[in-house]
Motif scaffolding. Sequence first.
Motif, PDB file in Angstrom:
ATOM      1  N   GLU A 103      42.104  56.911  64.579  1.00  0.00           N
ATOM      2  CA  GLU A 103      41.598  55.979  63.580  1.00  0.00           C
ATOM      3  C   GLU A 103      40.198  56.157  62.968  1.00  0.00           C
ATOM      4  OE1 GLU A 103      44.654  54.669  66.173  1.00  0.00           O
ATOM      5  OE2 GLU A 103      42.661  55.414  66.563  1.00  0.00           O
ATOM      6  N   LYS A 149      41.419  47.434  69.245  1.00  0.00           N
ATOM      7  CA  LYS A 149      41.534  48.348  68.352  1.00  0.00           C
ATOM      8  C   LYS A 149      42.156  47.668  67.121  1.00  0.00           C
ATOM      9  CE  LYS A 149      43.545  52.406  69.036  1.00  0.00           C
ATOM     10  NZ  LYS A 149      44.033  53.481  69.305  1.00  0.00           N
ATOM     11  N   GLN A 150      43.432  47.244  67.451  1.00  0.00           N
ATOM     12  CA  GLN A 150      44.157  46.676  66.111  1.00  0.00           C
ATOM     13  C   GLN A 150      43.486  45.416  65.527  1.00  0.00           C
ATOM     14  OE1 GLN A 150      46.514  48.097  64.612  1.00  0.00           O
ATOM     15  NE2 GLN A 150      46.403  49.650  66.116  1.00  0.00           N
ATOM     16  N   ALA A 151      42.823  44.716  66.369  1.00  0.00           N
ATOM     17  CA  ALA A 151      41.886  43.569  65.960  1.00  0.00           C
ATOM     18  C   ALA A 151      40.592  43.867  64.941  1.00  0.00           C
ATOM     19  CB  ALA A 151      41.303  42.637  67.271  1.00  0.00           C
ATOM     20  N   ASN A 205      40.592  54.388  59.160  1.00  0.00           N
ATOM     21  CA  ASN A 205      41.117  52.954  59.587  1.00  0.00           C
ATOM     22  C   ASN A 205      39.619  52.450  60.313  1.00  0.00           C
ATOM     23  OD1 ASN A 205      43.872  52.871  58.681  1.00  0.00           O
ATOM     24  ND2 ASN A 205      44.190  54.043  60.689  1.00  0.00           N
ATOM     25  N   ILE A 259      40.405  46.818  63.448  1.00  0.00           N
ATOM     26  CA  ILE A 259      41.174  47.199  62.159  1.00  0.00           C
ATOM     27  C   ILE A 259      41.507  46.086  61.314  1.00  0.00           C
ATOM     28  CG2 ILE A 259      43.263  48.208  61.213  1.00  0.00           C
ATOM     29  CD1 ILE A 259      43.121  50.203  63.531  1.00  0.00           C
ATOM     30  N   ALA A 260      41.976  44.912  61.836  1.00  0.00           N
ATOM     31  CA  ALA A 260      42.457  44.069  61.073  1.00  0.00           C
ATOM     32  C   ALA A 260      41.060  42.908  60.399  1.00  0.00           C
ATOM     33  CB  ALA A 260      43.436  42.976  61.916  1.00  0.00           C
ATOM     34  N   ASN A 276      35.802  48.122  61.037  1.00  0.00           N
ATOM     35  CA  ASN A 276      36.843  48.617  59.765  1.00  0.00           C
ATOM     36  C   ASN A 276      35.781  48.899  58.594  1.00  0.00           C
ATOM     37  OD1 ASN A 276      36.290  46.106  58.875  1.00  0.00           O
ATOM     38  ND2 ASN A 276      38.367  45.623  58.683  1.00  0.00           N
ATOM     39  N   GLU A 308      44.271  48.829  73.161  1.00  0.00           N
ATOM     40  CA  GLU A 308      45.036  48.943  71.672  1.00  0.00           C
ATOM     41  C   GLU A 308      44.835  47.663  71.090  1.00  0.00           C
ATOM     42  OE1 GLU A 308      46.716  51.198  70.016  1.00  0.00           O
ATOM     43  OE2 GLU A 308      45.859  52.968  71.635  1.00  0.00           O
ATOM     44  N   ALA A 309      44.927  46.528  71.743  1.00  0.00           N
ATOM     45  CA  ALA A 309      44.741  45.153  71.300  1.00  0.00           C
ATOM     46  C   ALA A 309      43.262  45.122  70.529  1.00  0.00           C
ATOM     47  CB  ALA A 309      44.948  44.126  72.377  1.00  0.00           C
TER      48      ALA A 309
END
Length: 308
Positions: free
Chosen positions: A248, A228-230, A253, A232-233, A171, A225-226
Amino acid sequence: MNYTLHQLHVFLKVTQNQSITKAAELLHLTQPAVSIQLKNFQDQFDIPLTEIIGRKLYVTDFGKEIALAAEKIINEVTTINYKMQSYKGKLSGKLKISIVSTGKYIMPYFLSDFLKKNPEVELALDVTNKSKVIESLTKNEVDFSLVSVLPDTIKVSSTALMANKLFLVTNFDIQYPEKNYDQSILETLPIIYREKGSGTRHVMERFINVNQLKVRNKLELTGNEAVKQAVIAGLGCSIMPLIGIKNELKNGNLQIIPIKGFPIQSTWNLIWQKNKQFSPVASAYLKYIEENKAQIITDKFDLELLNA
Protein backbone atom coordinates in the motif's frame (compact mmCIF):
# COMPACT_ATOMS: atom_id res chain seq x y z
CA MET A 1 -19.46 -53.65 16.70
CA ASN A 2 -18.15 -53.05 13.21
CA TYR A 3 -17.45 -49.32 12.92
CA THR A 4 -14.80 -48.06 10.52
CA LEU A 5 -11.94 -45.60 10.90
CA HIS A 6 -13.79 -43.32 8.49
CA GLN A 7 -16.86 -43.33 10.74
CA LEU A 8 -14.68 -42.46 13.74
CA HIS A 9 -13.20 -39.57 11.81
CA VAL A 10 -16.62 -38.28 10.74
CA PHE A 11 -18.04 -38.59 14.25
CA LEU A 12 -15.04 -36.76 15.75
CA LYS A 13 -15.43 -33.86 13.31
CA VAL A 14 -19.14 -33.60 14.08
CA THR A 15 -18.52 -33.51 17.83
CA GLN A 16 -15.66 -31.02 17.54
CA ASN A 17 -17.82 -28.60 15.55
CA GLN A 18 -21.26 -29.56 16.91
CA SER A 19 -22.49 -29.26 13.36
CA ILE A 20 -23.03 -31.74 10.54
CA THR A 21 -22.81 -28.93 7.99
CA LYS A 22 -19.46 -27.66 9.30
CA ALA A 23 -18.08 -31.19 9.57
CA ALA A 24 -19.08 -31.83 5.95
CA GLU A 25 -17.21 -28.70 4.83
CA LEU A 26 -14.06 -29.67 6.71
CA LEU A 27 -14.16 -33.25 5.44
CA HIS A 28 -14.99 -32.19 1.87
CA LEU A 29 -18.09 -34.39 1.93
CA THR A 30 -21.74 -33.69 1.27
CA GLN A 31 -24.02 -33.11 4.24
CA PRO A 32 -26.12 -36.24 3.47
CA ALA A 33 -22.92 -38.35 3.33
CA VAL A 34 -21.91 -37.15 6.80
CA SER A 35 -25.43 -37.74 8.15
CA ILE A 36 -25.43 -41.31 6.82
CA GLN A 37 -22.01 -42.07 8.35
CA LEU A 38 -23.10 -40.54 11.66
CA LYS A 39 -26.31 -42.64 11.68
CA ASN A 40 -24.43 -45.84 10.82
CA PHE A 41 -22.01 -45.16 13.66
CA GLN A 42 -24.81 -44.31 16.11
CA ASP A 43 -26.71 -47.51 15.23
CA GLN A 44 -23.91 -49.53 16.80
CA PHE A 45 -24.58 -48.06 20.25
CA ASP A 46 -27.61 -48.47 22.50
CA ILE A 47 -27.00 -45.07 24.09
CA PRO A 48 -27.41 -41.82 22.10
CA LEU A 49 -24.19 -40.09 21.06
CA THR A 50 -25.81 -36.84 19.94
CA GLU A 51 -29.20 -35.18 20.22
CA ILE A 52 -30.98 -32.38 18.39
CA ILE A 53 -32.63 -29.66 20.49
CA GLY A 54 -34.17 -26.70 18.70
CA ARG A 55 -32.40 -27.62 15.46
CA LYS A 56 -29.02 -27.49 17.23
CA LEU A 57 -26.84 -30.56 17.62
CA TYR A 58 -25.55 -31.42 21.09
CA VAL A 59 -23.11 -34.17 22.09
CA THR A 60 -24.28 -36.34 24.99
CA ASP A 61 -21.98 -37.19 27.90
CA PHE A 62 -21.59 -40.68 26.49
CA GLY A 63 -20.88 -39.20 23.07
CA LYS A 64 -18.13 -37.03 24.54
CA GLU A 65 -16.45 -40.13 25.99
CA ILE A 66 -16.65 -41.91 22.64
CA ALA A 67 -15.24 -38.80 20.92
CA LEU A 68 -12.21 -38.84 23.23
CA ALA A 69 -11.65 -42.53 22.47
CA ALA A 70 -12.07 -41.87 18.73
CA GLU A 71 -9.48 -39.09 18.87
CA LYS A 72 -6.97 -41.39 20.57
CA ILE A 73 -7.54 -44.11 17.98
CA ILE A 74 -7.13 -41.69 15.05
CA ASN A 75 -3.96 -40.24 16.61
CA GLU A 76 -2.50 -43.73 17.04
CA VAL A 77 -3.26 -44.62 13.43
CA THR A 78 -1.65 -41.35 12.31
CA THR A 79 1.43 -42.17 14.39
CA ILE A 80 1.68 -45.58 12.73
CA ASN A 81 1.60 -43.95 9.31
CA TYR A 82 4.30 -41.46 10.30
CA LYS A 83 6.52 -44.21 11.70
CA MET A 84 6.19 -46.15 8.48
CA GLN A 85 7.41 -43.09 6.58
CA SER A 86 10.33 -42.62 8.98
CA TYR A 87 11.48 -46.18 8.35
CA LYS A 88 11.58 -45.26 4.67
CA GLY A 89 13.99 -42.46 5.57
CA LYS A 90 11.42 -39.69 5.16
CA LEU A 91 10.66 -37.02 7.73
CA SER A 92 6.91 -37.17 8.36
CA GLY A 93 4.40 -35.99 10.91
CA LYS A 94 2.34 -32.90 11.67
CA LEU A 95 3.86 -29.50 12.38
CA LYS A 96 1.42 -27.40 14.42
CA ILE A 97 1.92 -23.64 14.59
CA SER A 98 -0.30 -20.78 15.77
CA ILE A 99 0.48 -17.23 14.69
CA VAL A 100 -0.89 -13.76 15.35
CA SER A 101 -2.77 -12.27 12.42
CA THR A 102 -0.01 -9.94 11.20
CA GLY A 103 2.35 -12.92 11.26
CA LYS A 104 0.69 -14.18 8.09
CA TYR A 105 2.83 -11.69 6.16
CA ILE A 106 6.06 -13.39 7.23
CA MET A 107 5.46 -16.95 8.45
CA PRO A 108 4.84 -18.56 5.03
CA TYR A 109 8.36 -17.57 3.99
CA PHE A 110 9.80 -19.37 7.02
CA LEU A 111 7.85 -22.51 6.10
CA SER A 112 7.82 -22.90 2.33
CA ASP A 113 11.30 -24.34 1.70
CA PHE A 114 11.09 -26.64 4.74
CA LEU A 115 7.82 -28.10 3.48
CA LYS A 116 9.15 -28.46 -0.06
CA LYS A 117 12.14 -30.40 1.23
CA ASN A 118 9.91 -32.58 3.43
CA PRO A 119 6.73 -33.30 1.43
CA GLU A 120 5.51 -35.91 3.95
CA VAL A 121 5.19 -33.27 6.67
CA GLU A 122 1.66 -31.96 7.28
CA LEU A 123 1.18 -28.36 8.38
CA ALA A 124 -1.55 -27.14 10.73
CA LEU A 125 -1.32 -23.33 10.76
CA ASP A 126 -3.77 -21.34 12.87
CA VAL A 127 -3.94 -17.57 12.29
CA THR A 128 -5.64 -15.72 15.14
CA ASN A 129 -5.06 -12.97 17.71
CA LYS A 130 -2.41 -12.95 20.42
CA SER A 131 -4.69 -14.12 23.24
CA LYS A 132 -5.78 -17.24 21.37
CA VAL A 133 -2.23 -17.93 20.20
CA ILE A 134 -1.02 -17.97 23.80
CA GLU A 135 -4.02 -20.08 24.83
CA SER A 136 -3.18 -22.74 22.24
CA LEU A 137 0.43 -22.76 23.42
CA THR A 138 -0.60 -23.00 27.07
CA LYS A 139 -2.85 -25.98 26.29
CA ASN A 140 0.04 -27.64 24.42
CA GLU A 141 -2.07 -27.77 21.25
CA VAL A 142 0.78 -26.51 19.05
CA ASP A 143 4.51 -27.00 18.65
CA PHE A 144 5.34 -23.34 18.10
CA SER A 145 3.72 -19.92 18.14
CA LEU A 146 4.71 -16.72 16.37
CA VAL A 147 4.30 -13.51 18.39
CA SER A 148 5.69 -9.99 18.39
CA VAL A 149 5.29 -9.61 22.17
CA LEU A 150 6.60 -12.34 24.47
CA PRO A 151 3.94 -13.60 26.91
CA ASP A 152 4.30 -13.19 30.65
CA THR A 153 1.68 -15.79 31.60
CA ILE A 154 3.62 -18.88 30.51
CA LYS A 155 7.28 -19.89 30.57
CA VAL A 156 8.60 -20.12 27.03
CA SER A 157 11.77 -20.54 25.06
CA SER A 158 12.17 -18.51 21.91
CA THR A 159 14.23 -17.71 18.85
CA ALA A 160 14.10 -14.28 17.24
CA LEU A 161 13.16 -14.25 13.56
CA MET A 162 13.18 -10.62 12.45
CA ALA A 163 12.39 -7.05 13.46
CA ASN A 164 8.79 -5.84 13.52
CA LYS A 165 8.64 -2.09 12.88
CA LEU A 166 5.45 -0.08 13.37
CA PHE A 167 4.68 3.33 11.88
CA LEU A 168 1.83 5.83 12.10
CA VAL A 169 0.05 5.72 8.74
CA THR A 170 -2.80 7.53 7.03
CA ASN A 171 -4.15 7.98 3.52
CA PHE A 172 -3.43 10.99 1.31
CA ASP A 173 -6.46 13.13 2.23
CA ILE A 174 -4.06 15.41 4.16
CA GLN A 175 -0.38 16.03 3.40
CA TYR A 176 2.25 15.86 6.15
CA PRO A 177 5.25 17.73 4.70
CA GLU A 178 7.37 18.06 7.84
CA LYS A 179 10.21 15.60 8.32
CA ASN A 180 9.72 14.95 12.04
CA TYR A 181 6.48 15.71 13.87
CA ASP A 182 6.26 15.87 17.65
CA GLN A 183 4.59 12.93 19.37
CA SER A 184 1.79 15.25 20.48
CA ILE A 185 0.36 15.03 16.94
CA LEU A 186 -1.08 11.68 18.02
CA GLU A 187 -3.41 13.57 20.38
CA THR A 188 -4.92 15.51 17.46
CA LEU A 189 -5.63 12.58 15.14
CA PRO A 190 -8.49 10.04 15.09
CA ILE A 191 -6.66 6.79 15.85
CA ILE A 192 -7.95 3.37 14.81
CA TYR A 193 -7.09 0.61 17.30
CA ARG A 194 -6.72 -3.11 16.86
CA GLU A 195 -8.88 -5.33 19.08
CA LYS A 196 -7.92 -6.07 22.69
CA GLY A 197 -5.52 -8.99 22.90
CA SER A 198 -3.66 -7.95 19.75
CA GLY A 199 0.13 -7.74 19.93
CA THR A 200 0.06 -4.63 17.72
CA ARG A 201 -2.32 -2.94 20.15
CA HIS A 202 -0.10 -3.92 23.09
CA VAL A 203 2.97 -2.28 21.50
CA MET A 204 0.93 0.75 20.48
CA GLU A 205 -0.62 1.29 23.93
CA ARG A 206 2.76 0.81 25.64
CA PHE A 207 4.21 3.64 23.54
CA ILE A 208 1.22 5.90 24.26
CA ASN A 209 1.35 5.22 28.01
CA VAL A 210 5.12 5.64 28.32
CA ASN A 211 4.90 9.01 26.59
CA GLN A 212 1.78 10.02 28.58
CA LEU A 213 -0.23 10.85 25.48
CA LYS A 214 -3.99 11.41 25.46
CA VAL A 215 -5.00 9.63 22.28
CA ARG A 216 -8.56 9.51 20.96
CA ASN A 217 -9.74 5.98 20.16
CA LYS A 218 -11.77 6.71 17.04
CA LEU A 219 -12.53 3.11 16.11
CA GLU A 220 -11.64 -0.43 17.12
CA LEU A 221 -11.39 -3.19 14.50
CA THR A 222 -10.47 -6.85 14.46
CA GLY A 223 -7.54 -7.77 12.23
CA ASN A 224 -4.80 -5.91 10.41
CA GLU A 225 -6.62 -6.02 7.06
CA ALA A 226 -9.74 -4.37 8.48
CA VAL A 227 -7.66 -1.59 10.03
CA LYS A 228 -5.73 -1.07 6.80
CA GLN A 229 -8.88 -0.74 4.69
CA ALA A 230 -10.39 1.67 7.21
CA VAL A 231 -7.28 3.89 7.04
CA ILE A 232 -7.29 3.82 3.23
CA ALA A 233 -10.98 4.81 3.28
CA GLY A 234 -10.18 7.84 5.45
CA LEU A 235 -11.80 6.71 8.70
CA GLY A 236 -8.69 7.58 10.69
CA CYS A 237 -5.00 6.88 11.23
CA SER A 238 -3.37 3.88 12.85
CA ILE A 239 -0.06 2.51 14.06
CA MET A 240 0.64 -0.53 11.90
CA PRO A 241 3.42 -3.06 11.24
CA LEU A 242 5.45 -2.10 8.19
CA ILE A 243 5.49 -5.68 6.90
CA GLY A 244 1.71 -5.60 6.43
CA ILE A 245 1.46 -2.31 4.53
CA LYS A 246 4.50 -2.33 2.22
CA ASN A 247 2.40 -2.80 -0.95
CA GLU A 248 0.00 0.00 0.00
CA LEU A 249 2.96 2.31 0.63
CA LYS A 250 4.48 1.46 -2.75
CA ASN A 251 1.12 1.90 -4.52
CA GLY A 252 0.44 5.26 -2.90
CA ASN A 253 -2.64 4.17 -0.94
CA LEU A 254 -1.00 4.94 2.40
CA GLN A 255 1.61 7.35 3.68
CA ILE A 256 3.76 7.32 6.80
CA ILE A 257 3.51 10.31 9.13
CA PRO A 258 7.09 10.85 10.38
CA ILE A 259 7.06 11.20 14.15
CA LYS A 260 9.80 11.54 16.75
CA GLY A 261 10.41 8.15 18.40
CA PHE A 262 9.12 6.14 15.45
CA PRO A 263 9.25 3.48 14.24
CA ILE A 264 8.18 1.59 17.33
CA GLN A 265 9.98 -1.73 17.22
CA SER A 266 9.31 -5.19 18.54
CA THR A 267 10.63 -8.55 17.37
CA TRP A 268 8.93 -11.48 15.69
CA ASN A 269 9.70 -14.46 17.89
CA LEU A 270 9.04 -18.14 17.35
CA ILE A 271 8.21 -19.45 20.83
CA TRP A 272 7.48 -22.81 22.45
CA GLN A 273 6.75 -24.11 25.92
CA LYS A 274 9.85 -24.34 28.08
CA ASN A 275 11.04 -27.96 28.40
CA LYS A 276 8.67 -29.10 25.65
CA GLN A 277 9.39 -32.55 24.27
CA PHE A 278 9.59 -32.04 20.52
CA SER A 279 8.43 -34.49 17.89
CA PRO A 280 11.03 -35.32 15.20
CA VAL A 281 9.26 -32.90 12.85
CA ALA A 282 9.29 -30.04 15.38
CA SER A 283 12.97 -30.66 16.16
CA ALA A 284 13.84 -30.68 12.47
CA TYR A 285 11.90 -27.46 11.88
CA LEU A 286 13.58 -25.61 14.76
CA LYS A 287 17.00 -26.68 13.45
CA TYR A 288 15.99 -25.49 9.96
CA ILE A 289 14.94 -22.08 11.33
CA GLU A 290 18.16 -21.58 13.30
CA GLU A 291 20.29 -22.46 10.28
CA ASN A 292 18.33 -20.60 7.59
CA LYS A 293 16.50 -17.61 9.08
CA ALA A 294 19.15 -15.06 8.11
CA GLN A 295 19.17 -16.26 4.51
CA ILE A 296 15.37 -16.31 4.37
CA ILE A 297 15.25 -12.64 5.42
CA THR A 298 17.84 -11.74 2.78
CA ASP A 299 16.09 -13.70 0.01
CA LYS A 300 12.43 -13.13 0.78
CA PHE A 301 12.04 -9.68 2.29
CA ASP A 302 12.53 -6.14 1.04
CA LEU A 303 15.52 -5.07 3.12
CA GLU A 304 15.07 -1.43 2.13
CA LEU A 305 11.64 -1.39 3.73
CA LEU A 306 12.73 -3.43 6.75
CA ASN A 307 15.59 -1.01 7.40
CA ALA A 308 13.30 2.03 7.15
